[in-house]
Scaffold this active site. Structure first.
Site, PDB file in Angstrom:
ATOM      1  N   HIS A  55       5.038 -20.581   2.541  1.00  0.00           N
ATOM      2  CA  HIS A  55       4.817 -21.383   3.747  1.00  0.00           C
ATOM      3  C   HIS A  55       4.788 -22.853   3.375  1.00  0.00           C
ATOM      4  CE1 HIS A  55       0.727 -20.943   2.189  1.00  0.00           C
ATOM      5  NE2 HIS A  55       0.293 -21.861   3.032  1.00  0.00           N
ATOM      6  N   HIS A  57       2.687 -25.456   3.445  1.00  0.00           N
ATOM      7  CA  HIS A  57       1.564 -26.299   3.013  1.00  0.00           C
ATOM      8  C   HIS A  57       1.814 -26.920   1.636  1.00  0.00           C
ATOM      9  CE1 HIS A  57      -1.458 -24.249   5.961  1.00  0.00           C
ATOM     10  NE2 HIS A  57      -0.772 -25.226   6.524  1.00  0.00           N
ATOM     11  N   ASP A  59       0.049 -27.526  -0.963  1.00  0.00           N
ATOM     12  CA  ASP A  59      -0.410 -26.880  -2.205  1.00  0.00           C
ATOM     13  C   ASP A  59       0.470 -25.691  -2.593  1.00  0.00           C
ATOM     14  OD1 ASP A  59      -1.607 -25.589   0.098  1.00  0.00           O
ATOM     15  OD2 ASP A  59      -2.910 -24.480  -1.279  1.00  0.00           O
ATOM     16  N   HIS A  60       1.538 -25.444  -1.808  1.00  0.00           N
ATOM     17  CA  HIS A  60       2.484 -24.365  -2.122  1.00  0.00           C
ATOM     18  C   HIS A  60       3.901 -24.891  -2.366  1.00  0.00           C
ATOM     19  CE1 HIS A  60      -0.401 -21.124  -0.886  1.00  0.00           C
ATOM     20  NE2 HIS A  60      -0.959 -22.203  -0.387  1.00  0.00           N
ATOM     21  N   HIS A 113      -1.529 -17.780   9.507  1.00  0.00           N
ATOM     22  CA  HIS A 113      -1.992 -18.963   8.765  1.00  0.00           C
ATOM     23  C   HIS A 113      -1.092 -20.146   9.121  1.00  0.00           C
ATOM     24  CE1 HIS A 113      -3.693 -21.278   5.459  1.00  0.00           C
ATOM     25  NE2 HIS A 113      -2.487 -21.473   4.962  1.00  0.00           N
ATOM     26  N   ASP A 130      -1.041 -17.389   1.556  1.00  0.00           N
ATOM     27  CA  ASP A 130      -2.362 -17.617   2.146  1.00  0.00           C
ATOM     28  C   ASP A 130      -2.621 -16.707   3.337  1.00  0.00           C
ATOM     29  OD1 ASP A 130      -2.688 -19.614   0.305  1.00  0.00           O
ATOM     30  OD2 ASP A 130      -2.693 -21.272   1.729  1.00  0.00           O
ATOM     31  N   HIS A 168      -4.721 -18.075  -3.883  1.00  0.00           N
ATOM     32  CA  HIS A 168      -5.967 -18.804  -4.178  1.00  0.00           C
ATOM     33  C   HIS A 168      -7.010 -17.870  -4.780  1.00  0.00           C
ATOM     34  CE1 HIS A 168      -5.154 -22.657  -2.069  1.00  0.00           C
ATOM     35  NE2 HIS A 168      -4.393 -21.908  -1.290  1.00  0.00           N
TER      36      HIS A 168
HETATM   37 FE    FE Z   1      -2.923 -22.654   0.143  1.00  0.00          FE
HETATM   38 ZN    ZN Z   2      -1.816 -22.616   3.117  1.00  0.00          ZN
END
Ligand code: FE
Ligand code: ZN
Length: 256
Positions: A55, A57, A59-60, A113, A130, A168
């Site tokens: 996805h 975001h 942090d990905h 999410h 996530d 995570h």
């Molecule tokens: Fe994340």
């Molecule tokens: Zn995420």
């Protein structure tokens, strides 16, 4: 052919960038940061064949620019999200085929999410970003409770021996919440103890198995009487359908 090895590269505070590898060939999943991936590649003499993202975001996907500039390889990601650097957008039911790794992954759309979130399933591994976490699930940033419950049920229906690789390390705090929901769940109590021991030694609690998640993760257990009762305690009234149970548990967790 060498056996498939799946191992985490740690990133940021609690992210796992998963590496699926046979010998010196590998793919990486959700590289939120390029630096630790580049270090891993150089230290291990590995060649990257592809990147997979779940996805949009940061942090990905934060590492896509640097990795794309450095290595020539396809970048797979969700069709329904706008992500710079994705070369091969994927829809529900598509497959990612990496013949050099004898790896074939099925794409499962799991909105909730984020609207376009996808998961990958194959080689007895579920890479779920996530959406599903150890003993928990992702927050609903873009989707509705009905959407997320549907997505989680889609994942929960996969074979129980599937290893769950989420993005995570949230299992310990998720377990604390799960115990508030289901204090009498014996499997959950066992899990809480095992997780505390692992985290005390800074060992990842991921992967779990889908069977373990079905037995302990409250978000996969919304049909259970104990979880329904917990939702009722939170709402102060009887929840209607399973979506309402899920929404109540998710809302409770948001402020736990
Ligand atoms: Fe994340
Ligand atoms: Zn995420």
């Amino acid at each position: 052919m060498e056996p498939m090895n799946i191992s985490p590269i740690r990133a940021f505070r609690d992210n796992y960038i998963w590496v699926m590898r046979r010998g010196d060939l590998a793919v990486v999943v959700d590289p939120g940061d390029a630096q630790p991936v580049i270090r891993f590649v150089e230290e291990n003499g590995v060649r990257l064949l592809a990147v997979l993202v779940t996805h949009h975001h940061g942090d990905h996907v934060g590492g896509l620019d640097d990795l794309g500039a450095r290595y020539r390889m396809p970048v797979y990601g969700p069709w329904h999200e706008e992500i710079d650097g994705v070369t091969n957008p994927l829809r529900h039911g598509d497959f990612v085929d990496v013949p050099e790794l004898e790896l074939n992954l099925r794409v499962i759309e799991v909105p909730g999410h984020t609207r376009g979130h996808i998961a990958y399933y194959g080689a007895n591994a579920l890479l779920c970003g996530d959406t599903l976490f150890g003993c928990g699930c992702g927050r609903l940033f873009e989707g509705t409770p009905a959407m997320m419950l549907d997505s989680l049920q889609r994942l929960s229906a996969l074979p129980g021996d599937a290893n769950v690789y989420c993005a995570h390390e949230y299992t310990e705090s998720n377990c604390r919440f799960a115990l508030a929901v289901e204090p009498d769940n014996a499997r959950l109590r066992e899990r809480v103890a095992a997780v505390a021991q692992l985290r005390g030694s800074d060992i990842p609690t991921v992967p779990s198995t889908l069977e373990e998640e079905r037995a302990t993760n409250p978000f996969l257990r919304t049909e259970q009487p104990a979880v329904r009762r917990a939702a009722e305690r939170f709402l102060g009234r009887r929840p209607g359908d399973e979506v309402e149970v899920f929404a109540a548990i998710r809302a409770w967790k948001n402020n736990f």
